[in-house]
Enzyme design. Structure first.
Site, PDB file in Angstrom:
ATOM      1  N   SER A 109       0.833  -1.203   0.000  1.00 55.04           N
ATOM      2  CA  SER A 109       0.000   0.000   0.000  1.00 55.04           C
ATOM      3  C   SER A 109       0.874   1.263   0.000  1.00 55.04           C
ATOM      4  O   SER A 109       0.392   2.351  -0.275  1.00 55.04           O
ATOM      5  CB  SER A 109      -0.951  -0.002   1.198  1.00 55.04           C
ATOM      6  OG  SER A 109      -0.228   0.014   2.404  1.00 55.04           O
ATOM      7  N   HIS A 110       2.155   1.124   0.323  1.00 56.00           N
ATOM      8  CA  HIS A 110       3.067   2.275   0.261  1.00 56.00           C
ATOM      9  C   HIS A 110       4.168   2.088  -0.769  1.00 56.00           C
ATOM     10  O   HIS A 110       5.149   2.821  -0.770  1.00 56.00           O
ATOM     11  CB  HIS A 110       3.678   2.551   1.634  1.00 56.00           C
ATOM     12  CG  HIS A 110       2.685   3.079   2.604  1.00 56.00           C
ATOM     13  ND1 HIS A 110       2.036   2.274   3.498  1.00 56.00           N
ATOM     14  CD2 HIS A 110       2.200   4.322   2.792  1.00 56.00           C
ATOM     15  CE1 HIS A 110       1.204   3.017   4.212  1.00 56.00           C
ATOM     16  NE2 HIS A 110       1.288   4.258   3.815  1.00 56.00           N
ATOM     17  N   ASP A 136      -4.578   0.449   2.515  1.00 54.86           N
ATOM     18  CA  ASP A 136      -5.131  -0.907   2.499  1.00 54.86           C
ATOM     19  C   ASP A 136      -6.618  -0.901   2.135  1.00 54.86           C
ATOM     20  O   ASP A 136      -7.109  -1.849   1.524  1.00 54.86           O
ATOM     21  CB  ASP A 136      -4.900  -1.596   3.854  1.00 54.86           C
ATOM     22  CG  ASP A 136      -3.426  -1.943   4.057  1.00 54.86           C
ATOM     23  OD1 ASP A 136      -2.737  -2.230   3.057  1.00 54.86           O
ATOM     24  OD2 ASP A 136      -2.961  -1.914   5.216  1.00 54.86           O
TER      25      ASP A 136
END
Lengths: 338, 338
Positions: free
Chosen positions: A48-49, A189
């Site tokens: 997610s990053h 997320d």
């Protein structure tokens, strides 16, 4: 075929990401910092990053919301205090610019604080603290973000996902590191679940009418997240607003207005980093004690330490290359050119 | 009649508690500190840390487990670092002995840390941080305690209830203060529920076989508490062990052995206090910003701020006197004499 996966050496991924950042308006120096940060997240399976964030970085740069060429202004405030004005740029270059002075102060004063304001933090928080632990220091960081979390007992969102990250050395092991949103889930997320069409567990968020929902899209479409752990997580999120914004001089998560910048995605807030030198009280003993704690946690049956999944993914990436989906890889190549 | 309630001026309650402490083996100075602390908790309606604790203080002193006459040794370690050896005595006199130096360092260096070890903390944590906020500083404290919490994903207890307390000034208001166990419930509240024969909500703890239970007595009889908020609360609890014990040189929650001291109830561990001077970055603006946050929290529907119940009880106590049950009052009078 989004299921097909490319594996590439971390250095290659970094170079590709660097090209993208520069192509879309950052300085070479900012591009290097952000590319290294983003590639590390991808390497560690923190998807997610990872490269997932790149299109949003690009649209934000295009919108004029963030200054991709900002030069952070470091101010030596006191024997334990460093302040940085990130100049409306990203938080990571601000941390990098102040890092040596911060470490020097922590080693001399025993503790030091870095207050960053006028900054955009759009990345994972653990990469900001882990390197301190690698050189024997203990670090704690908080960053506020953008309104998407309903304070416990309130009706509407106010707080950001407001993560807390912590890192400490551990003898014979990688540092102990955790990075937790004070929201029930990280915002990235939720976006990933929405993209995959998955449902969320109960208790993560509410829809636009404030009703509980397990649909990630309903959370994104005017809904909001809940804090983790009820009133306690909510109090911690409030603390993050106070430390990362009120204390540094940054914006609260609800203060900035990006309506004139369509495509803007990065929260314009502040960040606090506290670094402690554990040798001041216990000499070289801290890392051994830290290891004793880990061993006792394993002895009572803990099979997975906080951050352990990241380390496993890191090893796999070192062995096989960093994995990105074929679709993502194609998109990155397009962005690097256009 | 345990329902009958006595109301007495705070000063009278403090005097009575002071007599009890001295009568059971503390110095006058330690008695003053502990009596003020305990009376404040009772005054603020924090009953699990009020006079409810006195019999356990007394049995602990009688057992020889704690040194009631210890004189804390304060060490000026660095420009931002104070260390105290509490000498096997209570943590509150150690904080008191180091307090002026800690504040001086925080104002000069911008941030300062107090590391207390060889200490027994058996009280609420908010009284340790609130006074800093009253003089315009931001304070954060953590203390570890005694094994009674199962790390998330483990089978047996290891951590203490390991609270985190935070205080920050707020313009035109009492300081913003919270004090949260990183366990799902505070241990004192489990004891109170057991005494009243009440059931607990789900998710608070497990019995001696590791099975979920809502019976507080089953938690006390060889069972254990769970962390709040799953793996996140558990990671915070681990952080508290690292900061309050590994960093200070105190015992972890699972390390001390009081089996030779029947009646001992106070955990022999360590405590960390971090104090930040908010004027270093934002001049006098911090408290105003803090107030803006509170106003926005109220605007989104928050009806009760963290710590608000304590302030209401405090006002009622100032008006009507501090309330203790007739049974408790009688017990205190007996303990003051014998």
């Amino acid at each position: 075929m989004s299921a097909a996966v490319h594996h590439l050496p971390q250095a290659d991924l970094e170079r590709l990401l660097q090209q993208i950042f520069v192509r879309h308006g950052t300085s070479e120096s900012v591009a290097r910092t952000l590319a290294a940060n983003c590639a590390s997240a991808q390497r560690d399976g923190a998807h997610s990053h990872g490269v997932f964030r790149i299109p949003a970085y690009v649209s934000t740069l295009a919108s004029g919301w963030v200054n991709g060429t900002a030069v952070p202004q470091v101010q030596d405030v006191a024997s334990g205090y460093v302040r940085v004005d990130a100049g409306g740029g990203f938080a990571q270059p601000a941390l990098e610019a102040a890092r040596a002075l911060l470490v020097e102060k922590a080693r001399s004063a025993g503790i030091a604080v870095l207050a960053i304001h006028n900054s955009h933090h759009f990345a994972a928080l653990w990469p900001d603290v882990e390197p301190f632990a690698e050189e024997g220091l203990v670090a704690l960081s908080v960053v506020n973000s953008m309104t998407c979390v309903v304070p416990h007992g309130a009706r509407k969102p106010l707080f950001g996902t407001n993560p807390i990250a912590f890192a400490a050395p551990c003898a014979g092991h990688a540092p102990i590191v955790f990075d937790m949103a004070t929201s029930a889930m990280a915002h990235g997320d939720v976006q990933i679940a929405a993209r995959k069409g998955e449902q969320l567990p109960e208790g993560m968020g509410v829809d636009r009418d404030g009703q509980p929902t397990c649909d990630p899209q309903a959370i994104l479409d005017g809904g909001a997240l809940l804090p983790f752990g009820g009133h306690k997580g909510s109090a911690l999120s409030m603390m993050v607003e106070l430390l990362a914004a009120a204390l540094t001089g940054g914006n609260f998560s609800f203060e900035f207005d990006w309506s004139q910048h369509p495509g803007a995605k990065t929260p314009w807030t502040g960040q606090l980093v506290i670094v402690i030198d554990p040798t001041k009280a216990e000499g070289s003993r801290f890392a051994e004690r830290s290891r004793e704690l880990v061993e006792q946690m394993q002895a009572v049956g803990l099979t997975r330490m906080p951050g352990e999944r990241r380390l496993r993914e890191r090893e796999a990436s070192a062995r096989d290359g960093v994995s990105v989906t074929a679709q993502e890889f194609e998109q990155l190549q397009v962005l690097a050119k256009g």
